[in-house]
Design an enzyme around this catalytic site. Structure first.
Site, mmCIF file in Angstrom:
data_model
loop_
_atom_site.group_PDB
_atom_site.id
_atom_site.type_symbol
_atom_site.label_atom_id
_atom_site.label_comp_id
_atom_site.label_asym_id
_atom_site.label_seq_id
_atom_site.Cartn_x
_atom_site.Cartn_y
_atom_site.Cartn_z
ATOM 1 N N LEU A 193 0.824 -1.200 0.000
ATOM 2 C CA LEU A 193 0.000 0.000 0.000
ATOM 3 C C LEU A 193 0.863 1.258 0.000
ATOM 4 O O LEU A 193 1.814 1.361 0.767
ATOM 5 C CB LEU A 193 -0.905 -0.015 1.239
ATOM 6 C CG LEU A 193 -1.973 1.070 1.346
ATOM 7 C CD1 LEU A 193 -3.050 0.870 0.297
ATOM 8 C CD2 LEU A 193 -2.580 1.061 2.747
ATOM 9 N N GLN A 197 0.891 -5.484 1.601
ATOM 10 C CA GLN A 197 -0.158 -5.878 0.659
ATOM 11 C C GLN A 197 0.431 -6.503 -0.604
ATOM 12 O O GLN A 197 -0.244 -7.242 -1.320
ATOM 13 C CB GLN A 197 -1.046 -4.685 0.294
ATOM 14 C CG GLN A 197 -2.315 -5.098 -0.455
ATOM 15 C CD GLN A 197 -3.122 -3.924 -0.985
ATOM 16 O OE1 GLN A 197 -2.668 -2.775 -0.971
ATOM 17 N NE2 GLN A 197 -4.324 -4.196 -1.463
ATOM 18 N N ASP A 223 12.570 7.806 15.468
ATOM 19 C CA ASP A 223 11.945 7.839 14.153
ATOM 20 C C ASP A 223 10.447 8.098 14.312
ATOM 21 O O ASP A 223 9.738 7.306 14.934
ATOM 22 C CB ASP A 223 12.184 6.506 13.445
ATOM 23 C CG ASP A 223 11.608 6.475 12.038
ATOM 24 O OD1 ASP A 223 10.944 7.449 11.634
ATOM 25 O OD2 ASP A 223 11.815 5.466 11.338
ATOM 26 N N ASP A 278 10.595 -1.408 9.077
ATOM 27 C CA ASP A 278 11.929 -1.999 9.189
ATOM 28 C C ASP A 278 12.073 -3.192 8.254
ATOM 29 O O ASP A 278 13.142 -3.431 7.689
ATOM 30 C CB ASP A 278 12.193 -2.491 10.617
ATOM 31 C CG ASP A 278 12.526 -1.364 11.586
ATOM 32 O OD1 ASP A 278 12.957 -0.294 11.125
ATOM 33 O OD2 ASP A 278 12.342 -1.562 12.795
ATOM 34 N N ASP A 338 19.743 -7.432 10.927
ATOM 35 C CA ASP A 338 19.927 -6.598 9.744
ATOM 36 C C ASP A 338 18.808 -6.940 8.767
ATOM 37 O O ASP A 338 18.842 -8.004 8.139
ATOM 38 C CB ASP A 338 21.290 -6.873 9.115
ATOM 39 C CG ASP A 338 21.555 -6.036 7.880
ATOM 40 O OD1 ASP A 338 20.605 -5.409 7.370
ATOM 41 O OD2 ASP A 338 22.704 -6.015 7.408
#
Length: 293
Positions: free
Chosen positions: A17, A84, A217, A262, A276
């Site tokens: 999306l 999605q 963030d 992430d 990672d």
């Protein structure tokens, strides 16, 4: 250490999306694509509608798969879908399994999203809030498509929302059940109609120290706030998708310490418990190579 992700078939990274391939110098899958190519994989990024139902996006994906097959001379591709995008890849594999070697769901809402359920209830069908939200979301999606050089792609924000609810994905699953677990939280069949199915995802975990730079963030903050709308999978979600809702085929792992974004691209992942996110894609490409895919 030299990595070898030279898969037999090309890899297509499929966005979800409000996703895109490139806008100016910004590429949604840039780090993932570069890491995979450095390790030897052939990688393509199909451009799908930023907002639309799963079937419409799946048909767009099939059309672009055909172009990849024609351009490369191979007869199959590996599909990795984020969010999605996982549902679009599942549709493609269910409709034309002969051209799909594997489907991998990354943080995919394979049983729907509780956040989408909340939004669907908040936006009463046919009332003004739904109309305003639909108009704003569709205009934004059209803007993204214009910037990414794909202005002709159709957009339908309400169709996308309906397609991501538990009810909407349930109806989708009734038609395309390949790779789904038989029991909640279980694993699905790893091979269906010759297509291998895999999945991985993460959950929001830990305090400020564990979150590393993600704590600063703002997008991570939004996902933390969204996670409070989950009830069935409270404290077992990535901010947009529940852990067990993400299960499909061979579940590699569904509790990586990663939020929903992430798992798309590397942010502060390496600072949190040594994960990672980009390397997960390279590891998976190596897994596909060893499986002859």
């Amino acid at each position: 250490m030299l990595r070898n992700a030279t898969t037999q078939y090309p890899i297509l990274l499929v966005h979800g999306l409000f996703g895109f391939d490139r806008i100016g110098n910004v590429e949604l899958f840039h780090d993932v694509k570069q890491a995979l190519r450095t390790a030897g994989a052939r990688v393509f990024i199909p451009q799908l509608s930023a907002t639309h139902c799963n079937e419409a996006r799946g048909e767009q994906l099939l059309a672009q798969i055909d172009r990849v097959l024609e351009g490369t001379g191979v007869d199959q591709v590996n599909l990795i879908g984020h969010s999605q995008g996982a549902l679009a890849t599942r549709y493609a594999a269910a409709v034309e399994p002969e051209i799909i070697a594997s489907v991998t769901s990354v943080s995919g809402p394979n049983h729907g999203s509780e956040l989408a359920d909340f939004l669907r209830k908040a936006l009463t069908p046919g009332r003004l809030p739904e109309h305003v939200a639909s108009t704003v979301a569709t205009l934004f999606a059209n803007f993204l498509s214009l910037l990414s050089g794909q202005p002709d792609l159709p957009q339908n924000a309400i169709a996308a929302l309906n397609a991501l609810t538990t009810e909407g994905v349930g109806a989708f699953n009734d038609k395309y059940p390949q790779g789904l677990p038989k029991t909640w939280g279980g694993k699905g069949r790893e091979v269906v109609n010759g297509v291998r199915y895999y999945s991985w995802s993460g959950t929001l975990q830990g305090g400020l120290v564990d979150q590393g730079l993600d704590a600063l963030d703002p997008l991570h903050g939004f996902l933390q706030a969204f996670s409070h709308y989950f009830t069935t999978e409270a404290e077992q979600n990535d901010g947009l998708v529940g852990r067990y809702s993400s299960h499909l085929g061979k579940v590699i792992r569904s509790d990586y310490p990663l939020d929903h974004l992430d798992s798309l691209s590397q942010t502060a992942g390496p600072l949190r418990k040594g994960i990672d996110p980009i390397d997960l894609y390279v590891q998976h490409a190596e897994r596909l190579r060893k499986a002859g895919l």
